[in-house]
Write an enzyme that holds these catalytic residues in place. Structure first.
Site, mmCIF file in Angstrom:
data_model
loop_
_atom_site.group_PDB
_atom_site.id
_atom_site.type_symbol
_atom_site.label_atom_id
_atom_site.label_comp_id
_atom_site.label_asym_id
_atom_site.label_seq_id
_atom_site.Cartn_x
_atom_site.Cartn_y
_atom_site.Cartn_z
ATOM 1 N N ASP A 44 0.814 -1.229 0.000
ATOM 2 C CA ASP A 44 0.000 0.000 0.000
ATOM 3 C C ASP A 44 0.844 1.273 0.000
ATOM 4 O OD1 ASP A 44 -2.345 -1.599 0.259
ATOM 5 O OD2 ASP A 44 -1.979 -1.723 2.408
ATOM 6 N N LYS A 83 2.674 1.984 -5.178
ATOM 7 C CA LYS A 83 3.560 1.529 -6.270
ATOM 8 C C LYS A 83 2.903 1.706 -7.632
ATOM 9 C CE LYS A 83 3.873 -2.611 -4.587
ATOM 10 N NZ LYS A 83 3.268 -2.406 -3.281
ATOM 11 N N GLY A 100 -3.202 -6.092 -6.394
ATOM 12 C CA GLY A 100 -4.376 -5.421 -6.957
ATOM 13 C C GLY A 100 -4.096 -3.947 -7.100
ATOM 14 N N HIS A 101 -4.386 -3.406 -8.266
ATOM 15 C CA HIS A 101 -4.267 -1.964 -8.390
ATOM 16 C C HIS A 101 -5.225 -1.434 -9.441
ATOM 17 C CE1 HIS A 101 -1.102 -3.670 -11.008
ATOM 18 N NE2 HIS A 101 -1.694 -2.881 -11.863
ATOM 19 N N GLN A 114 3.367 -6.394 -3.814
ATOM 20 C CA GLN A 114 3.522 -6.463 -2.355
ATOM 21 C C GLN A 114 4.671 -5.558 -1.871
ATOM 22 O OE1 GLN A 114 3.314 -9.959 -3.948
ATOM 23 N NE2 GLN A 114 1.160 -9.530 -3.979
HETATM 24 P P1 IMP Z 1 -0.855 -14.261 0.246
HETATM 25 O O1 IMP Z 1 0.079 -13.506 -0.639
HETATM 26 O O2 IMP Z 1 -2.260 -14.258 -0.248
HETATM 27 O O3 IMP Z 1 -0.344 -15.631 0.594
HETATM 28 O O4 IMP Z 1 -0.916 -13.461 1.643
HETATM 29 C C1 IMP Z 1 0.191 -13.427 2.513
HETATM 30 C C2 IMP Z 1 0.318 -12.053 3.169
HETATM 31 O O5 IMP Z 1 0.689 -11.087 2.203
HETATM 32 C C3 IMP Z 1 -0.972 -11.549 3.813
HETATM 33 O O6 IMP Z 1 -0.612 -10.807 4.983
HETATM 34 C C4 IMP Z 1 -1.535 -10.630 2.774
HETATM 35 O O7 IMP Z 1 -2.366 -9.631 3.346
HETATM 36 C C5 IMP Z 1 -0.262 -10.015 2.221
HETATM 37 N N1 IMP Z 1 -0.434 -9.540 0.851
HETATM 38 C C6 IMP Z 1 -0.507 -10.297 -0.266
HETATM 39 N N2 IMP Z 1 -0.643 -9.520 -1.355
HETATM 40 C C7 IMP Z 1 -0.631 -8.233 -0.918
HETATM 41 C C8 IMP Z 1 -0.680 -6.966 -1.589
HETATM 42 O O8 IMP Z 1 -0.753 -6.869 -2.833
HETATM 43 N N3 IMP Z 1 -0.616 -5.849 -0.775
HETATM 44 C C9 IMP Z 1 -0.487 -5.919 0.572
HETATM 45 N N4 IMP Z 1 -0.434 -7.100 1.223
HETATM 46 C C10 IMP Z 1 -0.487 -8.246 0.494
#
Ligand code: IMP
Length: 468
Positions: free
Chosen positions: A12, A15, A39-40, A227
């Protein structure tokens, strides 16, 4: 040349806007890790596009590549592509043949494991997209790759082994019904069809050679990290991490280009001017009302500010957090849940600067901090009586860290549009002092400063494509 864009904090950071900005000069935009957990939103000609897998550059007529380090859910990919085509676009998206495929049983396993962990309060809070289980299969050498979808016989053979094993795990370990997610015939039919579509549309590539050729032809390439550094599986807040490497090293492993290619280019860290966090986990600089400890530093204050031993965890802090949250729109886009708010955390940023080797940083949301009654950053931590300048290796240790704050003069609220139009020198002096402190602590340069959400509200100080 190449520009790699990486989130410096907990996601967040904004980016998307930077990828969008630097993508203007790029010919190819490559994602190197993750999948549809990202997601964006991209706005083009007044139209809003919400994407989770298609690289944003594809909306702007660039070639978008999903690198071998990505995990690709073809259902999501084709649904996003179909949607874009229905809206009149012609996205050019290539997918690495070495990338792994997310199947419905991965999503199922993601949910099952989160529920099992929740029984002992150990859930990660994943996005539920099956990302972790797909990377698990990859590491265990039973994953199915995009190239396997192109050959129905190979696909069948691989599905039979993997699905039998997954069924056994669901039924025998978790004592649940394996269900339709483990129906080999149905999976084969649907995924062989995706394979046909990949082939017919000429979408799959040998990622490394494809990018090497484009570079040899003089193309500019953006590596788009999803991320953020603190949720990197190696360098993040383990186990509360995603299962890939969003950090800059991922750009080489996840594309098939050598480290010298990434290292020869620019690596830009995206930094939000304060800290926000979704869900649970340590956050030493959190602004809350329970008087979270703040300890005295032992360094003289720099020209910019003084470390403080004034307890600041009071109603004022709660009010400041609320103000930042409101102004910065710090509410989850899906759930509307308020994000936790804290002062900028320098140990996080020092960690990110080292892990990623930033050549520059893009500081966003500077306007959100304007006009506050007070302003501070977490300069360092105190841990068991010792001063700590960077992130500890374990989440448990990080949770015991107390922030050593350094105070700064807040800057006034000004006409940010006018500032953006005039440029860096028009920023209030106290804001420039804050940015200079970041440059000095992180030994890097501030490339851009975001003073509002719109494209023209970003001040560009250094253009990484045209450095002198
Ligand atoms: P996963 O990637 O779905 O396995 O989630 C693992 C962790 O990464 C969790 O805490 C999610 O909230 C976080 N996470 C995954 N993708 C994003 C993103 O695009 N932005 C922020 N946090 C993310």
């Amino acid at each position: 040349m190449t520009v790699t864009i990486v989130g410096s904090q907990l996601g967040d950071e904004g980016k998307g806007a930077l990828v969008d900005r630097y993508g203007g000069e790029a010919d190819v935009v490559v994602r190197y890790q993750g999948g549809d957990n990202a997601g964006h939103t991209v706005v083009e000609d007044g139209e809003e596009y919400a994407l989770s897998l298609v690289p944003s550059g594809a909306i702007r007529g660039k070639v978008g590549v999903l690198g071998n380090g990505c995990v690709v859910n073809p259902r999501t990919l084709f649904s996003e592509l179909d949607d874009l085509r229905e809206r009149g676009l012609e996205p050019d998206v290539r997918v690495a043949r070495r990338a792994h495929v997310v199947f419905p049983y991965h999503r199922r396993l993601d949910g099952i494991e989160e529920e099992a962990k929740a029984e002992s309060d150990q859930e990660i809070g994943t996005t539920g997209r099956g990302i972790g289980p797909t990377y698990e299969d990859k590491a265990a050498r039973r994953g199915i790759r995009v190239a396997d979808l192109l050959d129905p016989e190979v696909l069948r053979e691989k599905l039979e082994y993997t699905v039998e094993r997954t069924t056994a795990v669901i039924e025998n370990v978790y004592e649940l019904d394996a269900g339709e997610e483990c129906d080999v015939d149905a999976l084969h039919e649907e995924y062989a069809d995706y394979g046909r579509r990949f082939r017919e549309e000429g979408m799959t590539v040998a990622c490394g050679p494809f990018l090497a050729e484009r570079r040899a032809a003089g193309d500019n390439v953006v590596f788009e990290g999803a991320q953020g550094t603190c949720i990197d599986i190696d360098h993040g807040n383990y186990p509360y991490v995603t299962s890939s490497n969003p950090t800059a090293g991922g750009a080489t492993v996840g594309t098939g280009l050598g480290p010298t290619v990434v290292g020869d280019g620019e690596v830009v860290g995206v930094v939000k001017a304060y800290l926000s966090r979704v869900g649970s986990g340590p956050m030493p600089t959190e602004l809350d009302s329970d008087g979270a400890g703040h300890t005295t530093g032992d360094e003289p204050g720099q020209a910019t500010g003084n470390e403080t031993d004034q307890p600041t965890g009071d109603d004022t802090d709660a009010a400041i957090a609320a103000e930042i949250r409101d102004r910065g729109g710090e509410f989850g886009t899906v759930t509307g849940r308020p994000r936790r708010i804290g002062w900028l955390d320098l140990p996080i940023l020092r960690h990110a600067a080292r892990v990623n080797g930033f050549t520059g940083i893009a500081v966003n949301h500077l306007d959100v901090l304007a006009g506050l009654d007070k302003l501070a950053v977490g300069h360092a931590y105190e841990l068991d009586g010792e001063r700590v300048e960077t992130l500890p290796a374990t989440t448990e240790t990080w949770a015991r860290c107390e922030p050593i704050l350094k105070e700064f003069d807040p800057w006034p609220d000004v006409d940010w549009d006018a500032v953006a139009a005039e440029g860096y020198d028009a920023l209030p002096e106290s804001a420039r002092v804050y940015l200079a402190y970041l440059e000095s602590e992180l030994d890097t340069e501030v490339y851009t400063v975001g003073v509002g959400p719109d494209r023209e509200q970003t001040i560009e100080r250094v253009d990484p494509w045209n450095r002198v």
